[in-house]
Enzyme design. Structure first.
Site, PDB file in Angstrom:
ATOM      1  N   THR A  25      -9.258  -3.906  19.346  1.00 59.54           N
ATOM      2  CA  THR A  25      -9.802  -2.708  19.993  1.00 59.54           C
ATOM      3  C   THR A  25     -10.815  -3.134  21.056  1.00 59.54           C
ATOM      4  O   THR A  25     -11.631  -4.024  20.812  1.00 59.54           O
ATOM      5  CB  THR A  25     -10.492  -1.816  18.934  1.00 59.54           C
ATOM      6  N   GLY A  26     -10.756  -2.476  22.205  1.00 54.51           N
ATOM      7  CA  GLY A  26     -11.717  -2.790  23.264  1.00 54.51           C
ATOM      8  C   GLY A  26     -10.994  -3.138  24.557  1.00 54.51           C
ATOM      9  O   GLY A  26      -9.761  -3.159  24.608  1.00 54.51           O
ATOM     10  N   SER A  27     -11.764  -3.445  25.591  1.00 58.01           N
ATOM     11  CA  SER A  27     -11.152  -3.653  26.905  1.00 58.01           C
ATOM     12  C   SER A  27     -10.324  -4.938  26.961  1.00 58.01           C
ATOM     13  O   SER A  27      -9.249  -4.957  27.578  1.00 58.01           O
ATOM     14  CB  SER A  27     -12.232  -3.655  27.997  1.00 58.01           C
ATOM     15  N   ASP A  81      -8.044 -10.115  19.026  1.00 63.09           N
ATOM     16  CA  ASP A  81      -9.084  -9.101  19.249  1.00 63.09           C
ATOM     17  C   ASP A  81     -10.248  -9.712  20.014  1.00 63.09           C
ATOM     18  O   ASP A  81     -10.444 -10.932  20.012  1.00 63.09           O
ATOM     19  CB  ASP A  81      -9.567  -8.539  17.899  1.00 63.09           C
ATOM     20  N   GLY A  82     -11.038  -8.864  20.629  1.00 63.44           N
ATOM     21  CA  GLY A  82     -12.245  -9.276  21.339  1.00 63.44           C
ATOM     22  C   GLY A  82     -13.424  -9.387  20.393  1.00 63.44           C
ATOM     23  O   GLY A  82     -13.292  -9.234  19.171  1.00 63.44           O
ATOM     24  N   ALA A  83     -14.591  -9.645  20.967  1.00 62.71           N
ATOM     25  CA  ALA A  83     -15.814  -9.763  20.172  1.00 62.71           C
ATOM     26  C   ALA A  83     -17.007  -9.465  21.066  1.00 62.71           C
ATOM     27  O   ALA A  83     -16.917  -9.533  22.296  1.00 62.71           O
ATOM     28  CB  ALA A  83     -15.926 -11.165  19.588  1.00 62.71           C
ATOM     29  N   ASP A  84     -18.122  -9.141  20.426  1.00 63.86           N
ATOM     30  CA  ASP A  84     -19.359  -8.908  21.188  1.00 63.86           C
ATOM     31  C   ASP A  84     -20.185 -10.175  21.298  1.00 63.86           C
ATOM     32  O   ASP A  84     -20.891 -10.366  22.288  1.00 63.86           O
ATOM     33  CB  ASP A  84     -20.173  -7.802  20.506  1.00 63.86           C
ATOM     34  N   LYS A  94     -18.755  -8.234  15.803  1.00 58.35           N
ATOM     35  CA  LYS A  94     -17.862  -7.211  16.331  1.00 58.35           C
ATOM     36  C   LYS A  94     -18.361  -5.835  15.913  1.00 58.35           C
ATOM     37  O   LYS A  94     -19.259  -5.719  15.112  1.00 58.35           O
ATOM     38  CB  LYS A  94     -16.441  -7.418  15.776  1.00 58.35           C
ATOM     39  N   GLU A 103     -10.430  -3.695  11.615  1.00 56.74           N
ATOM     40  CA  GLU A 103     -10.500  -4.971  12.347  1.00 56.74           C
ATOM     41  C   GLU A 103     -10.680  -6.139  11.373  1.00 56.74           C
ATOM     42  O   GLU A 103     -10.017  -7.171  11.501  1.00 56.74           O
ATOM     43  CB  GLU A 103     -11.650  -4.944  13.354  1.00 56.74           C
TER      44      GLU A 103
END
Ligand code: 5RP
Length: 223
Positions: A25-27, A81-84, A94, A103
């Site tokens: 989920t995310g850009s 997946d992405g991450a912060d 995340k 996730e």
């Protein structure tokens, strides 16, 4: 092409015919979903997808990717997946959104979990740039907050965007956004938060990532 798109395209090279692929989920994850759809359409790739959020499920469906529901699977081949935040030992932070529960389930269930990000996500310790999102059962939030405070946590319930109520996750939880002493390492913090009653899930993904792909100035590196 920006770095998020570049790294997502690189991750798509790991998708093989017949795989069940988890969609983050995310850009950055969105670019991956778009690339999967392109490979399916233009190169005849055959894969089935499983989404970590309603928004990613909708995106996959709108691009005609085959999709199955989480309750119908017990393992998956690949999750991207992405991450912060990402540390050198591949621990992730995340969950700025509302979809931590799925996730983390997908990250754990996947034979391979690939985290994709641009270099802005690299940090020396978890919590460097963001608070730790901790999903809590709504009726337990005060007790759980107190328990987290005894671990040194400082923070509060996340407000909703209108600031006239609290943020509710996809699974009906509240979110406590907490800061902890930076000397408490992510492994210890992961265990302590896992052991706190009332916690549904939290944003530290420790020892779940197999591969980190980072794009910086148009170049992708594997870690
Ligand atoms: C959502 C996430 C995202 O993967 C994370 O916030 C990164 O987002 P983006 O790819 O838009 O930078 O953890 O829960």
């Amino acid at each position: 092409m920006n770095d998020k798109q570049l790294v997502a395209l690189h991750a798509a090279k790991y998708v093989k015919d017949g795989m069940l692929v988890g969609l983050g989920t995310g850009s950055t994850a969105n670019y991956f979903i778009e690339e999967l759809a392109r490979l399916t359409r233009e190169q005849g790739l055959r894969c089935v997808t499983i989404a970590s959020s309603t928004i990613s499920a909708q995106k996959a469906q709108s691009l005609q990717l085959p999709i199955v529901a989480l309750e119908h699977v017990s393992s998956i081949d690949l999750y991207v997946d992405g991450a912060d935040e990402i540390t050198s030992d591949k621990t992730l932070l995340k969950g700025r959104g509302s979809d931590l529960v799925k996730e983390k389930l997908l990250a754990k269930a996947a034979s391979q979990f690939i985290a994709v990000a641009d270099a802005s996500k690299l940090v020396s310790h978890i919590g460097q740039n963001f608070t730790i999102p901790i999903e809590v059962i709504p009726f337990a939030w005060q007790l759980t907050k107190k328990s987290l405070e005894t671990l040194g946590g400082v923070g509060d319930l996340r407000p909703n965007p209108a600031k006239d109520g609290f943020w509710i996750t996809s699974h009906g939880s509240y979110v406590l956004d907490m800061r902890f002493d930076k000397n408490l390492d992510a492994s210890a913090l992961n265990t302590l938060i896992n052991n706190t009653p009332g916690v549904v899930e939290h944003g530290i993904f420790h020892q779940l990532t197999d591969l980190v792909l980072i794009a910086q100035d148009g170049v992708v590196s594997e870690h």
